[in-house]
Design an enzyme around this catalytic site. Structure first.
Site, PDB file in Angstrom:
ATOM      1  N   GLY A   1     -18.518  -2.957  -0.287  1.00 34.17           N
ATOM      2  CA  GLY A   1     -18.502  -2.829  -1.866  1.00 34.17           C
ATOM      3  C   GLY A   1     -17.441  -1.684  -2.393  1.00 34.17           C
ATOM      4  NE  ARG A   2     -12.611  -3.434  -4.660  1.00 31.91           N
ATOM      5  CZ  ARG A   2     -11.440  -3.617  -4.257  1.00 31.91           C
ATOM      6  NH1 ARG A   2     -10.688  -2.707  -3.391  1.00 31.91           N
ATOM      7  NH2 ARG A   2     -10.861  -4.912  -4.263  1.00 31.91           N
TER       8      ARG A   2
ATOM      9  CG  HIS B   1      -1.127  -8.606  -0.226  1.00 32.05           C
ATOM     10  ND1 HIS B   1      -0.539  -7.295  -0.199  1.00 32.05           N
ATOM     11  CD2 HIS B   1      -2.437  -8.304  -0.361  1.00 32.05           C
ATOM     12  CE1 HIS B   1      -1.734  -6.405  -0.426  1.00 32.05           C
ATOM     13  NE2 HIS B   1      -2.804  -7.179  -0.395  1.00 32.05           N
TER      14      HIS B   1
ATOM     15  CE1 TYR C   1      -3.212  -2.913   0.110  1.00 32.82           C
ATOM     16  CE2 TYR C   1      -3.446  -2.514   2.505  1.00 32.82           C
ATOM     17  CZ  TYR C   1      -3.796  -3.130   1.587  1.00 32.82           C
ATOM     18  OH  TYR C   1      -4.684  -4.345   1.682  1.00 32.82           O
TER      19      TYR C   1
HETATM   20  P1  ATR Z   1     -12.098  -1.141   1.092  1.00 31.20           P
HETATM   21  O1  ATR Z   1     -11.630  -2.383   2.007  1.00 31.20           O
HETATM   22  O2  ATR Z   1     -11.270  -1.376  -0.107  1.00 31.20           O
HETATM   23  O3  ATR Z   1     -11.349   0.024   1.811  1.00 31.20           O
HETATM   24  P2  ATR Z   1     -14.653  -0.557   1.511  1.00 31.20           P
HETATM   25  O4  ATR Z   1     -14.517  -0.682   3.118  1.00 31.20           O
HETATM   26  O5  ATR Z   1     -15.775  -1.642   0.950  1.00 31.20           O
HETATM   27  O6  ATR Z   1     -13.202  -1.186   0.750  1.00 31.20           O
HETATM   28  O7  ATR Z   1     -15.100   0.736   1.242  1.00 31.20           O
HETATM   29  C1  ATR Z   1     -14.051   1.897   1.412  1.00 31.20           C
HETATM   30  C2  ATR Z   1     -14.792   3.000   0.405  1.00 31.20           C
HETATM   31  O8  ATR Z   1     -15.986   3.201   1.277  1.00 31.20           O
HETATM   32  C3  ATR Z   1     -14.060   4.306   0.603  1.00 31.20           C
HETATM   33  O9  ATR Z   1     -13.964   4.907  -0.623  1.00 31.20           O
HETATM   34  C4  ATR Z   1     -14.732   5.186   1.750  1.00 31.20           C
HETATM   35  O10 ATR Z   1     -14.543   6.344   1.548  1.00 31.20           O
HETATM   36  P3  ATR Z   1     -14.202   7.598   2.463  1.00 31.20           P
HETATM   37  O11 ATR Z   1     -12.740   7.482   2.462  1.00 31.20           O
HETATM   38  O12 ATR Z   1     -14.618   9.051   1.995  1.00 31.20           O
HETATM   39  O13 ATR Z   1     -14.952   7.305   3.933  1.00 31.20           O
HETATM   40  C5  ATR Z   1     -16.045   4.580   1.626  1.00 31.20           C
HETATM   41  N1  ATR Z   1     -16.842   4.642   2.892  1.00 31.20           N
HETATM   42  C6  ATR Z   1     -16.458   4.078   4.054  1.00 31.20           C
HETATM   43  N2  ATR Z   1     -17.395   4.397   5.109  1.00 31.20           N
HETATM   44  C7  ATR Z   1     -18.423   5.164   4.410  1.00 31.20           C
HETATM   45  C8  ATR Z   1     -19.550   5.635   4.920  1.00 31.20           C
HETATM   46  N3  ATR Z   1     -19.984   5.538   6.179  1.00 31.20           N
HETATM   47  N4  ATR Z   1     -20.292   6.448   4.131  1.00 31.20           N
HETATM   48  C9  ATR Z   1     -19.881   6.654   2.853  1.00 31.20           C
HETATM   49  N5  ATR Z   1     -18.549   6.155   2.277  1.00 31.20           N
HETATM   50  C10 ATR Z   1     -18.074   5.356   2.933  1.00 31.20           C
END
Ligand code: ATR
Length: 328
Positions: A207-208, A125, A56
């Site tokens: 879901g990202r 990983h 990362y």
């Molecule tokens: P990953 O595991 O790949 O980080 P995830 O946890 O499914 O994926 O989702 C992360 C994404 O959700 C990020 O783009 C995050 O954006 P922010 O940094 O702007 O928060 C978004 N995200 C996380 N929590 C959120 C929430 N409560 N409302 C809206 N977006 C959110």
């Protein structure tokens, strides 16, 4: 809600923090002071399980955690990963190296950047097709014996690979994508997890971002956001189709008077005692919302409404290049 990871004494809140997005992949990195403030707030709120990886950044996310947590190491559990090499250039993706030599080289770098002498949970990983998993896990087991690592994990491996690995050393966790959108591992990996007492660390549980409603208001991805090249579910018609599915989750959340991210996380945690999750966020308000999922209970009827969404998702979770790295 506390859960124990695998066969270890790692007993952590079921909602940890995926730290990747603070440094890489999801648009511009968060400014360091702001990122450290978020990490400290997370600790104040009782978050214990912080997930990072050598790749990362590369390296910058581990360095960030090292800065944030030096002086409070005893309050946090740190999980990191090795095995994906840094790309030689933008058009030359990094390869996979699960060799014992790379394991040893990587762990020393991670320990230095994390400013610690101990990694609570150390993952491979991605499975390196050129190194038998037994060899990789054998090298990781040495790190456990030397006291550098507490427990061993694998990421995105099949049930069969997990079973082979567990013959060498107990595998505390498999980290894989798992959410209302992504349920393929229920048939392929879950039986092995159950047989071996291995936990699932569910990444991308939102879901990202889509299941949290982050893209409902017409927002598109910033330039340089990895999802615009690496995550087909965010591309073209798929994006529209998947936002329509997220709208079903949001409708349920509205009816329950909770946030969409809370429904998404409560759903993940309701799928089994062996599951913990690591939603990612760079924003304090979102961190607070996500931790509110502890107070949300989904009824059988709620779960039924969400049951068919994964079957209707449009697009692969990774590009072809990314899918090739997954051991399935
Ligand atoms: P990953 O595991 O790949 O980080 P995830 O946890 O499914 O994926 O989702 C992360 C994404 O959700 C990020 O783009 C995050 O954006 P922010 O940094 O702007 O928060 C978004 N995200 C996380 N929590 C959120 C929430 N409560 N409302 C809206 N977006 C959110």
């Amino acid at each position: 809600m506390k859960r124990t990871i695998g066969q270890t004494d790692l007993n952590v809140g079921a909602i940890g923090l995926g730290c990747m997005g603070l440094s890489a992949f999801y648009g511009a990195p968060t400014e360091e002071r702001e990122a450290i403030a978020l990490l400290h707030k997370a600790v104040d709120y009782g978050v214990e399980h912080f997930d990072t990886a050598e790749m990362y950044g590369p390296h910058t996310n581990e360095t960030l955690l090292g800065k944030a947590f030096s002086g409070m190491r005893d309050k946090v559990r740190i999980a990191t990963k090795f095995g994906i090499l840094s790309p030689a250039g933008p058009s030359q993706p990094g390869g996979l190296d699960g060799s014992p030599a790379n394991c040893r080289r990587s762990v020393e770098g991670s320990l230095t950047r994390l400013k610690t002498d101990f990694i609570d949970l150390y993952y491979l990983h991605r499975l390196d097709p050129n190194t038998p998993v037994e060899e990789t896990v054998g090298a990781m087991a040495e790190l456990v014996r030397e006291g550098k690592v507490g427990a061993i994990g694998l990421s995105e491996v099949s049930g069969e690979t997990l079973r082979r690995a567990a013959k060498v050393h107990p595998i505390a966790a498999v980290q894989s994508e798992y959410s209302i959108f992504t349920r393929g591992i229920e048939n392929t990996l879950f039986p092995a997890l159950k047989d071996l007492g291995t936990s699932l660390v569910a990444y991308s549980p939102l879901g990202r971002g889509m299941l949290a409603g982050a893209f409902q208001n017409g927002r598109t991805l910033d330039e340089g956001d990895w999802r615009s090249v690496g995550a087909p579910r965010f591309h073209g018609e798929n994006f529209d189709a998947n936002r329509a599915l997220a709208a079903e989750v949001i409708a349920l959340a509205d009816e329950k008077g909770v946030a969409p991210s809370q429904v998404a996380l409560a759903w993940v945690l309701a799928q089994g005692e062996h599951i913990v999750s690591i939603p990612g966020t760079t924003k304090l308000a979102n961190l607070e919302a996500n931790l509110g999922a502890y107070d949300v209970t989904l009824t059988g009827e709620d779960l039924d409404r969400l049951a068919t969404i994964a079957d209707r998702v449009a697009g692969n979770r990774y590009s072809d290049l990314g899918m090739r790295l997954v051991d399935a």
